[in-house]
Design a protein around this motif. Structure first.
Motif: not given
Lengths: 137, 574
Positions: A14-16, A65-68, A95-96
């Motif tokens: 992802g982008l984080d 950690l980004s929610g993705a 972060i899940i």
């Protein structure tokens, strides 16, 4: 004693860019005697799956950690199965929300490590999984 | 923490830390106290540990007395509030005249969703806005880009064009509300969108207040949201500083940030040093552009973390003001007093929040916020209790704001200026934190500046080492984190905010409509203008503003600059 060292790919999909956790885990697993490859940032599931194949790893650790996670986790599992690597142990740290965990486990993610997990717990989990699995010749 | 077996009573290092002890010259009264009172007490009941340290592993002594302030000069090093070296704060009356700005960082979903939350927060008594953007926006991708999949609206609000920005500030008067925007690589583009909305609302650019984070250096060091390599990125930052000095004299065009450096695992001293050295780097580049120090330095603002070690944080803020005053006057010869005073925003430490027993986070955040206030912050964000799980719910965000209001109106700490000034401990720690920061600043100077240091991975490596050391201390239970490695209880899951994929679909539809309705010839013409200008040396802000006004998207504008600038890939340090 020529016990094969456990090979782990630590990846940031992802982008984080928050890589504190990924880097700490990479170092802790290395200190525990595993061979660790860290992909660096912004890896697509495709890039992670091919890195895992190329490096012939036993374990893939994703730091999200980004929610993705609901997008990225299942996508990676699908790609691994397509490559015949469905037996690679995939774990996620980050972060899940608890509500998302059952669905992630259902697609084959072996374990989800939430904030506050001691690094030793992750080392122990990986060791127990890999020693229990039939060795990949 | 185990007691040192060789020194069970701690009595041979009377004040607890060897290095500083050797330099301390206690007076007669202290010596007598040690002999008559301390030594017998330690013989009977030893201390809980052989060493006491801050959350940054900085050693703290048993007792601070005038012996810890030898060489310290009250007039020179402490001074009075509103006067150099600003140790006691940058305003003569501090919170007696005006409280800090309570500015809660918020953003999620679409521009409509966040607009609603903003209006709610303003109705609850919040005094400024702070926009959190989602990851695609932070990385310069439109919501419908392939790499945005799964990330749209998740960590913040999705803003892909001026049309989204217009919705974000619908019925919010930009002329009256100061807005902070946490955006870095594409900061120039997002700021241009904001200025375009201001213009549409009829707000005078000369009067609008707010802050653009726009601090690219800490992205390479810590947060890693970069697009272009350091050189062209620094050019863009200086372009905005130059544009702001001319057109928006009340807007902080940069917020030089230690927050993310600390979140990445640095110590307090590293946070302070790397942030201020980043500040020096921006000043050097602006001077090289031909600007005058007093023309832009008053608009430089800072952003620090408020971590859990109460006094270490307070010392850090006080030392920051002193170092910046010295830097501005001695290194740059700034003449304007407004250039000398370091103004800063604070956010409580996200990395200190625990997923376990999340209500404990309210207490952590309150203590951290109190440290920020006692350290003299100008504005403050308090984190919500549920942020180790997800973005905050409205309930959690309100409680976080209430925490600040209780400190402001009930605790009494705002009644007097710098209530801790003159404390032996606080002054000694301020001196020591300052000295530690200067060591780092000199080291980075010797490496050829911050861009050179980043390219060598120096600050990145220092932070990674500190982060690992802290984790090991927690794992070994040398540091206790309540609910994480001690004091366990079983608890029920929280109700948290869930963002679903309908946000991404709504954004994709809106973008498709925008692309169909705008004048594509005009967009292409303005993007070409920007592309060509990127290859030269002109200030790019007017070109970016032109493109934004024609509804070119964020992704299109960032791509236009990629042609000349290239992209950055770091060598990962583990």
């Amino acid at each position: 004693m020529s016990e094969k060292r456990i090979r782990v790919l630590i990846a940031k999909p992802g982008l984080d860019g928050h890589d504190r956790g990924a880097k700490i885990i990479a170092r802790a697993l290395r200190d525990a005697g595993m061979e660790v490859i860290y992909t660096g940032l912004r890896q697509t599931p495709e890039m992670i799956a091919s890195a895992a194949a190329q490096e012939d790893v036993d374990v893939i650790g994703l730091s999200i950690l980004s929610g993705a996670h609901n997008t990225l986790g299942p996508r990676l599992m699908e790609l691994l199965r397509e490559k015949g690597m469905g037996d690679v142990c995939v774990v996620i740290g980050g972060i899940i929300p608890e509500a998302d965990i059952p669905a992630l486990k259902k697609v084959g993610i072996a374990e989800i490590f939430l904030p506050g997990t001691p690094t030793q717990a992750i080392v122990d989990f990986i060791r127990s999984r890999i020693s229990a699995a039939p060795s990949k010749a | 923490m185990p007691t040192d077996p060789k020194n069970p009573s701690g009595a041979s290092t009377i004040n607890g830390t060897d290095a500083v002890d050797s330099r301390r010259k206690p007076g007669a009264a202290e010596k007598s106290w040690e002999e008559k009172t301390l030594v017998p007490t330690l013989a009977k009941s030893p201390e809980r540990a052989s060493k006491f340290t801050t959350v940054s592993s900085y050693p703290i002594r048993r007792l601070y007395t005038p012996a810890d302030l030898s060489g310290w000069d009250e007039d020179r090093d402490l001074g009075l509030p509103g006067e150099p070296p600003y140790t006691r704060g940058i305003h003569p009356t501090m919170y007696r005249t005006r409280l800090w700005t309570m500015r809660q960082f918020a953003g999620f979903g679409t521009a409509e969703d966040t607009n609603q939350r903003f209006r709610y927060l303003l109705a609850q008594g919040q005094t400024g806005l702070s926009v959190a953007f989602d990851l695609p926006t932070l990385m310069g991708y439109d919501s419908d880009h392939a790499l945005s999949e799964g990330e749209v609206g998740k960590c913040g609000v999705a803003i892909s064009s001026l049309a989204d920005m217009e919705v974000l500030f619908d019925k919010i008067p930009i002329a009256d509300v100061s807005t902070s925007m946490t955006i870095n690589s594409p900061a120039a583009v997002i700021w241009a969108m904001y200025l375009a909305v201001a213009e549409k609302q009829g707000a005078d650019w000369k009067k609008i207040a707010g802050t653009l984070q726009n601090d690219i250096l800490k992205e390479y060091i810590a947060q890693k949201e970069y697009i272009y390599p350091p050189e062209p990125s620094m050019r863009l930052v200086i372009d905005t500083i130059e544009f702001g000095a001319k057109h928006t004299p009340k807007f902080n065009v940069i917020s030089i940030s230690g927050y993310h450096i600390r979140e990445a695992g640095s110590t307090a001293i590293q946070e302070l040093a790397f942030t201020l050295r980043d500040g020096i780097e921006y000043v050097d580049w602006a001077l090289r552009r031909g600007m005058n120090i007093d023309e832009f330095a008053p608009r430089l603002s800072f952003f620090f973390n408020a971590h859990s070690d109460f006094f270490e944080e307070i010392a850090k803020y006080r030392a920051a003001r002193r170092i910046w005053h010295k830097t501005m006057t001695e290194r740059y010869g700034a003449k304007n007093a407004r250039s000398w005073a370091l103004r800063f925003h604070t956010q409580t430490a996200g990395c200190s929040l625990t997923a376990q027993q999340p209500y404990n986070n309210v207490v952590r955040t309150a203590l951290q916020a109190l440290a920020a206030v006692l350290g003299g912050t100008q504005s403050l964000h308090t984190n919500s209790l549920d942020e180790a799980w997800a973005l905050p719910t409205e309930f959690a965000a309100t409680l976080a704001l209430r925490t600040q209001q209780i400190i402001a109106h009930e605790s009494g700490v705002t009644n007097t200026v710098d209530p801790l000034g003159g404390s032996y401990f606080v002054e000694a720690l301020t001196n020591e934190v300052e000295a530690g920061a200067w060591d780092y600043i000199r080291k980075i100077d010797a490496l050829g500046g911050m861009v050179a240091a980043i390219e060598r991975g120096y600050p990145q490596r220092e932070i990674a080492d500190a982060a690992y050391q802290y984790q090991m201390e927690v794992d070994r239970k040398e540091k206790i984190v309540v609910g994480v490695n001690d004091y366990f209880t079983k608890e029920n899951p929280l109700d948290i905010l869930q963002i679903d994929e309908s946000v991404a679909h709504r954004q994709a539809e809106r973008l498709a409509k925008l692309r169909a309705e705008r004048s594509s010839d005009e967009v292409a013409r303005r993007l070409d203008g920007l592309r060509i200008a990127s290859q030269g040396k002109e200030n790019l802000m007017p070109y970016i503003y032109d493109a934004v006004k024609a509804y070119a998207t964020l992704g299109e504008i960032c791509d236009a600059m990629k042609v000349a600038f290239g992209i950055y890939d770091e060598v990962a340090i583990t």
